[in-house]
Design a protein around this motif. Structure first.
Motif, PDB file in Angstrom:
ATOM      1  N   ILE A 150      -3.274   3.628  -2.626  1.00 21.12           N
ATOM      2  CA  ILE A 150      -3.407   2.645  -3.701  1.00 21.12           C
ATOM      3  C   ILE A 150      -2.458   1.488  -3.437  1.00 21.12           C
ATOM      4  O   ILE A 150      -1.407   1.661  -2.819  1.00 21.12           O
ATOM      5  N   ASN A 151      -2.863   0.309  -3.908  1.00 19.80           N
ATOM      6  CA  ASN A 151      -1.989  -0.856  -3.826  1.00 19.80           C
ATOM      7  C   ASN A 151      -1.832  -1.439  -5.229  1.00 19.80           C
ATOM      8  O   ASN A 151      -2.663  -2.232  -5.687  1.00 19.80           O
ATOM      9  N   PRO A 152      -0.772  -1.047  -5.941  1.00 18.01           N
ATOM     10  CA  PRO A 152      -0.564  -1.558  -7.299  1.00 18.01           C
ATOM     11  C   PRO A 152      -0.252  -3.047  -7.344  1.00 18.01           C
ATOM     12  O   PRO A 152      -0.294  -3.660  -8.411  1.00 18.01           O
ATOM     13  N   TRP A 178       0.831  -1.207   0.000  1.00 19.63           N
ATOM     14  CA  TRP A 178       0.000   0.000   0.000  1.00 19.63           C
ATOM     15  C   TRP A 178       0.863   1.253   0.000  1.00 19.63           C
ATOM     16  O   TRP A 178       1.799   1.382   0.781  1.00 19.63           O
ATOM     17  N   PHE A 179       0.519   2.186  -0.893  1.00 24.85           N
ATOM     18  CA  PHE A 179       1.172   3.487  -0.968  1.00 24.85           C
ATOM     19  C   PHE A 179       0.172   4.572  -0.568  1.00 24.85           C
ATOM     20  O   PHE A 179      -0.997   4.526  -0.972  1.00 24.85           O
ATOM     21  N   ASN A 180       0.631   5.538   0.187  1.00 17.48           N
ATOM     22  CA  ASN A 180      -0.184   6.693   0.537  1.00 17.48           C
ATOM     23  C   ASN A 180       0.359   7.930  -0.146  1.00 17.48           C
ATOM     24  O   ASN A 180       1.582   8.142  -0.181  1.00 17.48           O
ATOM     25  N   CYS A 181      -0.527   8.740  -0.686  1.00 16.74           N
ATOM     26  CA  CYS A 181      -0.123  10.014  -1.278  1.00 16.74           C
ATOM     27  C   CYS A 181       0.478  10.882  -0.180  1.00 16.74           C
ATOM     28  O   CYS A 181      -0.059  10.967   0.926  1.00 16.74           O
ATOM     29  N   GLN A 182       1.594  11.535  -0.478  1.00 20.39           N
ATOM     30  CA  GLN A 182       2.275  12.369   0.505  1.00 20.39           C
ATOM     31  C   GLN A 182       1.859  13.835   0.434  1.00 20.39           C
ATOM     32  O   GLN A 182       2.404  14.665   1.151  1.00 20.39           O
ATOM     33  N   GLY A 183       0.885  14.126  -0.420  1.00 17.59           N
ATOM     34  CA  GLY A 183       0.389  15.491  -0.513  1.00 17.59           C
ATOM     35  C   GLY A 183       1.187  16.355  -1.462  1.00 17.59           C
ATOM     36  O   GLY A 183       2.321  16.036  -1.826  1.00 17.59           O
ATOM     37  N   LEU A 241       5.785  11.238  -3.324  1.00 22.62           N
ATOM     38  CA  LEU A 241       4.891  10.422  -4.131  1.00 22.62           C
ATOM     39  C   LEU A 241       3.486  11.004  -4.025  1.00 22.62           C
ATOM     40  O   LEU A 241       2.932  11.110  -2.921  1.00 22.62           O
ATOM     41  N   VAL A 242       2.921  11.401  -5.157  1.00 26.75           N
ATOM     42  CA  VAL A 242       1.629  12.097  -5.107  1.00 26.75           C
ATOM     43  C   VAL A 242       0.646  11.553  -6.153  1.00 26.75           C
ATOM     44  O   VAL A 242       1.024  11.185  -7.266  1.00 26.75           O
ATOM     45  N   HIS A 243      -0.608  11.505  -5.743  1.00 28.76           N
ATOM     46  CA  HIS A 243      -1.716  11.216  -6.649  1.00 28.76           C
ATOM     47  C   HIS A 243      -1.787  12.338  -7.676  1.00 28.76           C
ATOM     48  O   HIS A 243      -1.403  13.478  -7.395  1.00 28.76           O
ATOM     49  N   ILE A 244      -2.294  12.045  -8.859  1.00 30.26           N
ATOM     50  CA  ILE A 244      -2.339  13.037  -9.932  1.00 30.26           C
ATOM     51  C   ILE A 244      -3.100  14.304  -9.519  1.00 30.26           C
ATOM     52  O   ILE A 244      -2.761  15.411  -9.932  1.00 30.26           O
ATOM     53  N   ILE A 299      -3.222   2.187 -12.895  1.00 32.77           N
ATOM     54  CA  ILE A 299      -3.540   3.510 -12.355  1.00 32.77           C
ATOM     55  C   ILE A 299      -2.351   4.090 -11.595  1.00 32.77           C
ATOM     56  O   ILE A 299      -2.107   5.303 -11.617  1.00 32.77           O
ATOM     57  N   PHE A 300      -1.584   3.234 -10.948  1.00 39.80           N
ATOM     58  CA  PHE A 300      -0.439   3.697 -10.175  1.00 39.80           C
ATOM     59  C   PHE A 300       0.581   4.405 -11.067  1.00 39.80           C
ATOM     60  O   PHE A 300       1.339   5.264 -10.601  1.00 39.80           O
TER      61      PHE A 300
END
Length: 204
Positions: A121-123, A103-108, A181-184, A132-133
Motif C-alpha cells: 500500500i502507498n498511503p 510504498w509499504f509492504n506487509c512483512q507477514g 508492519l502487517v496488513h489486517i 486504509i493504511f
C-alpha cells in the motif's frame, strides 16, 4: 479496488493535494509529517500500555521501581522521536519501512518470514489509501502485554535488578527488533508459542 484510484504520491505539500489532507489538522503541511505523526501515535500507545500495567502491580516498592523504569523508557522514546521515522519516506533508507515513493509492504504474520499474500500500500498516494493504511498494524512478534512487560516486571523483582538490560526491553517494546508492519489479514491474534519466539529473538 485501490488500483483504480488516482495516484498523487509524487506530491508532498498540502497545497498540492488538498483532497489527501481532508480531515487532517491544519498544522500538518506535508504528507510525510502526518504519516510520521501517525507512527509516533502508535508507539505512544504502546508506551501508554506500559505505564498502565503498573496498576496490576500490588507491591508498592516494585511498583515504584517499575514506574522509574517506565520513565527511563519514555526518555529514550523522546530521544528517538517515538520512532516516527519508520513511516516517513523522507528519512534515510535504513530508518524507514517504505520506499522513497511511500510504498509499504506487509512483512507477514508474526510466525512467517514474509507476507504470503504480497500485500502492499502507498498511503501517500491518495486519501483512500491513507485511511486504509490506518488498519495496518505494527504487530509485536513477542507480545508486549503477555510476555515482554511481565518479563520486565520479573526482572525488577530480582536482587541484581541494576544489571537489567533495559535496552533489550526497549527494543522489544518499541522498535523493529520486535515489530512487524502487517496488513489486517496477516495480523494473527491467536495463541502464540511465546517461549520459542522469545528464545529465538534473544539468540540474535
Amino acid at each position: 479496488m485501490l488500483l483504480h484510484l488516482n495516484d498523487s504520491s509524487e506530491t508532498e505539500k498540502r497545497e498540492d493535494d488538498q483532497d489527501w489532507f481532508q480531515g487532517i489538522d491544519d498544522r500538518f503541511k506535508t504528507k510525510s509529517a502526518y504519516i510520521k505523526y501517525n507512527c509516533e501515535m502508535r508507539i505512544r500507545g504502546y508506551m501508554k500500555e506500559v505505564r498502565n500495567y503498573a496498576q496490576t502491580i500490588q507491591t508498592p516498592k516494585l511498583k515504584d521501581r517499575y514506574m522509574q523504569t517506565a520513565d527511563y523508557l519514555m526518555m529514550q522514546l523522546k530521544s528517538d522521536k517515538f520512532n516516527g521515522c519508520y513511516f516517513d519516506r523522507t528519512e534515510e533508507e535504513q530508518n524507514r519501512l517504505c520506499t522513497k515513493e511511500g510504498w509499504f509492504n506487509c512483512q507477514g504474520a508474526f510466525d512467517q518470514v514474509k507476507c504470503e499474500f504480497h500485500h502492499s500500500i502507498n498511503p501517500y498516494g491518495n486519501r483512500e489509501s491513507r485511511i486504509i493504511f490506518s488498519t495496518w498494524n505494527l504487530d509485536h512478534i513477542i507480545e508486549k502485554r503477555r510476555t515482554v512487560i511481565p518479563d520486565l516486571v520479573g526482572a525488577l523483582k530480582k536482587p541484581k535488578r541494576r544489571d537489567i538490560d533495559l535496552d533489550h526491553f526497549y527494543k522489544l517494546l518499541f522498535t523493529r527488533e520486535n515489530l512487524k508492519l502487517v496488513h489486517i489479514v496477516c495480523h494473527k491474534k491467536g495463541a502464540r508459542d511465546e517461549s520459542k519466539l522469545y528464545k529465538r529473538r534473544k539468540s540474535k
